[in-house]
Design an enzyme around this catalytic site. Structure first.
Site, mmCIF file in Angstrom:
data_model
loop_
_atom_site.group_PDB
_atom_site.id
_atom_site.type_symbol
_atom_site.label_atom_id
_atom_site.label_comp_id
_atom_site.label_asym_id
_atom_site.label_seq_id
_atom_site.Cartn_x
_atom_site.Cartn_y
_atom_site.Cartn_z
ATOM 1 N N LEU A 160 0.803 -1.225 0.000
ATOM 2 C CA LEU A 160 0.000 0.000 0.000
ATOM 3 C C LEU A 160 0.845 1.288 0.000
ATOM 4 C CD1 LEU A 160 -3.080 0.480 0.107
ATOM 5 C CD2 LEU A 160 -2.803 0.948 2.551
ATOM 6 N N ASP A 161 0.504 2.233 -0.871
ATOM 7 C CA ASP A 161 1.165 3.535 -0.949
ATOM 8 C C ASP A 161 2.654 3.441 -1.283
ATOM 9 O OD1 ASP A 161 -1.266 4.665 -0.238
ATOM 10 O OD2 ASP A 161 -0.762 4.790 1.883
ATOM 11 N N ALA A 162 3.090 2.298 -1.775
ATOM 12 C CA ALA A 162 4.522 2.123 -2.032
ATOM 13 C C ALA A 162 4.832 1.853 -3.498
ATOM 14 C CB ALA A 162 5.073 0.993 -1.168
#
Lengths: 291, 291, 291, 291
Positions: free
Chosen positions: C234-236
């Protein structure tokens, strides 16, 4: 609509003052508000020169019962204002300004204002949209805002019609959202400091027609947009806000126009928001913006 | 000095090409380089119009033994260049450009260039500094760069002296680092596209004298700086780089000057770095910058 | 729709290549195109290291009759691609990508994409809008785009439904326009590098929930937004675009959210435009953007 | 040194106040100053919440004879301060702060501060430079500023030496200009809100070591720098200023470091200037900056 910081707008007032600078103004004004039980929430001031310059003050305050007592506050403040030779006004956050948006064929600036209004980011009423073309009437319809088609061929007639429409709708402020007609000096004079225009260049560069073509021809590395109050002298009124966007040799005039639309709508929306929150004070041909 | 990406500069060449656009240019040039064993490291191209426009190409390549073979490469490329009606040049990263910096009394732009040179961020030699005032001689001395005081009262004599100094030092490029004298059209013509000036405004706004005072008087919300090649037409030459800085009603003309110094030196340093790395191609009165 | 520079899109192709860098790639590809009568209009390349790095190429070209001959061009290019171990694809500007926009309750990002599509600034088809809430169905209706309400409570069922909808509509790319559901790793894997998310912070700062509250608590002086490809982590995922906006001590978390909306929609729209024009190449967890 | 707006610094005072917000503070303070004959030149205020929040005030005023009467002004103000539970201080513009600059091997931040001081843009005295390496001693010598080489191997001994040097030179504020040693919690506690550090990333992203390598690995599209007060918790102190610079896939970690140097020195110089003009008030782990 609740505003920034969650205040209840009913009690929120804004006192705007311009006067010759001299000692004691802030002490007097803040004492006046304190004595009436007001709580100062924001306060901004500016002096062009603390010794003999012009002084500008914007005080935002909470005063229980302000809606009912506003006239009384004004009456009591008048002698103070006289003593300091102030130009001043008291406005109520609970009474949003009423905007008329003048348009031609381009929709992006209009649409941005409508959106921001809907999103709760523009604390004003959009009372009407008037176009010298009918093209954007469906946009107005989609948002439920009255649209007036006022062809501009006969300027005298058009401005008479516009004045009537504006009066009927109780409009405070006119926003020229890429409106491609020139308003007459008398019209402009009647609405002094209450007409905001967006010019699609970084003024004073590229005043006049076709600024993106001018920018392309000159080979600038940044393009810009300027929101300003309209004066009789075209593109020369007091600047409220400006911004720019980086470009390079790859952009055609069409690309500049496309990129420019983003800056135009952002800059205009910012300027209108500041205006309707009484954050803009005019000084000669310049503005003091308490953003 | 090792450059970006750690290449050894000895084998690094840059081929700059301008010609009418037509199919096959890239295929021909890349085939030419490939056949000689060159490895293309960077390649940038631009066309004002793929059908009949002007084509610009900058190829950076590694070719073992290039220093020794450069003349041969040029000789072999000449027929190709003729076939496509190219204006072109081959430069070697191992032969840094030699700069003369012309100054008057303000030091910030000079100092920035000296510092970036020392930090290894400006791949060029600063061959000399020439001032129409002697004020900055100590700065030159502190950095060990020759300083020439060439008073500007008699322009003809001054320019003769300058030309002599420039020739003696093998200078390629002149940087006007807030140099407040106007160069004669013949001088400018001899150094076409090799004199870079920094103007302290966002051109074309506020050309001419005292741009910060002009900006203050107009009440702009952004101030800027412009680096451009010098032409006979003052402040109207091809723009290389521009940038801006936000200001507001609180800044005096002195404040603008102070803030502007930061933009001026940044913009000038960027433009000079691009120029010395052969990243700037001139097209009429505009530039193509392969930054 | 005519594109930038007024080309007729029918003949416009884009060749995207990623392979190990070695000499001769550009010569070979440009020779291949030239031999077929193609005119290279734009060409961008990048190498992570000219000696043994990864090479990226995007060539935009005009080739009369391309729509009819595309399959043949692909067949003929295949052996070249094999020789250089290329990952590659040929796309046609005349076949716009088909987008699905996933939303929850916030409308600003959706609205920006719809508006840019209408203005001709987003060269893609918006095939459908899917929401885990029904709140934005009227927006979809107003723009005449099919809306699917897919509640997210049962993720397995929801994703099955979504896949069906996407397949039926021939969708290429999913845009998460402030979509507040987490997609399963298998779903993400199936749509690798074809799901674009907007995160409302300057990643990697403030990953996870409530980034504006995190930013407020930390007292940062700039807030930002990040558009990235979605990965299982996530978000990476690979960042496509980021931008920031200056703030100060006066802004509440609500103000940050309001200001942030402007950056979010701008950053997302830029990233989506680059993606649909095949300007984004992924390299490990990073992107090469030929903007 | 004459300051902004040409005031004579001898009579210029700054009153800084932090206290619980309640009605009457501004009225009382401005009345106090007015009664003594002071002219308020600038005034900035902020409240975290007008109803029960924390209130911050910075008043800049002219009071003839202030240098002689400052102690008396302070004595008279004390009872007012007590009544409102104020934390407060009065500073004189005529008494510039005395800075110690701590350095290691990188010179760009040091050099920027020295330049800005010389250009009259940093209204402070640079009392001394201290390095854990001797490398930058010649820079100090060139500018005529005392340099102390304090090796950092034995931190206890080093900090004892540093304290002695600081005391002897009457230093107010320590600037860590890319100083690569960690100060002990007791040292930091003694200099609370008086040590400014520049971190070479946009905090909270990339705290800790080698931020440019971290930024490169993550593939961010903007790099940044952060100036903050030093606290015992590394890289987590109150942020004073931040800024960013656009980058893309072409930059190596070395390029990021080179570009980053420009932002680092700009951000640090801005933060130091605000600090020495008493424009920064700390509130928990955040700052109020009256820029």
């Amino acid at each position: 609509m609740p505003g920034r910081n969650g205040e209840s707008r009913g009690n929120r007032g804004r006192l705007l003052v311009t006067c010759p600078d001299r000692p004691g103004i802030v002490a007097t004004v803040s004492q006046f508000l304190f004595a009436r039980g007001a709580n100062i929430v924001h306060s901004d001031q500016h002096s062009t020169d603390p010794f003999g310059g012009q002084f500008f003050l914007r005080v935002e305050f909470e005063l229980p019962g302000l809606v009912a007592s506003a006239a009384e506050v004004e009456r009591d403040f008048a002698p103070i204002a006289d003593r300091y030779a102030m130009q001043w006004r008291l406005t109520l956050a609970s009474v949003p300004k009423r905007l008329a948006i003048f348009v031609s064929k381009e929709r992006h600036c209009l649409q941005e204002l409508l959106w921001q209004r809907q999103a709760g980011d523009l604390p004003a009423e959009i009372a009407l949209i008037a176009g010298n073309h009918a093209l954007l009437a469906p946009v107005a319809a989609a948002w439920g805002v009255p649209f007036h088609h006022v062809p501009g061929d006969d300027r005298v007639a058009a401005e008479a019609t516009q004045e009537e429409i504006l009066r009927a709708a109780g409009v405070d402020t006119i926003v020229l959202a890429r409106y491609m007609q020139i308003l007459s000096p008398p019209f402009v004079a009647r609405w002094q400091h209450r007409i905001i225009n967006i010019h699609h260049s970084f003024l004073p560069a590229f005043a006049g027609a076709k600024p993106y073509h001018q920018a392309y021809a000159r080979g600038v590395k940044l393009i810009g947009a300027t929101a300003h109050y309209v004066t009789a002298d075209l593109d020369a009124g007091p600047i409220i806000e400006q911004d720019v966007q980086r470009v390079d040799h790859r952009q055609s005039p069409d690309d500049l126009r496309r990129l420019g639309r983003q800056i135009e709508r952002t800059v205009l929306a910012r300027a209108v928001a500041w205006h309707v929150e009484d954050r803009v004070l005019v000084h000669g041909n310049k503005t003091v913006v308490f953003a």
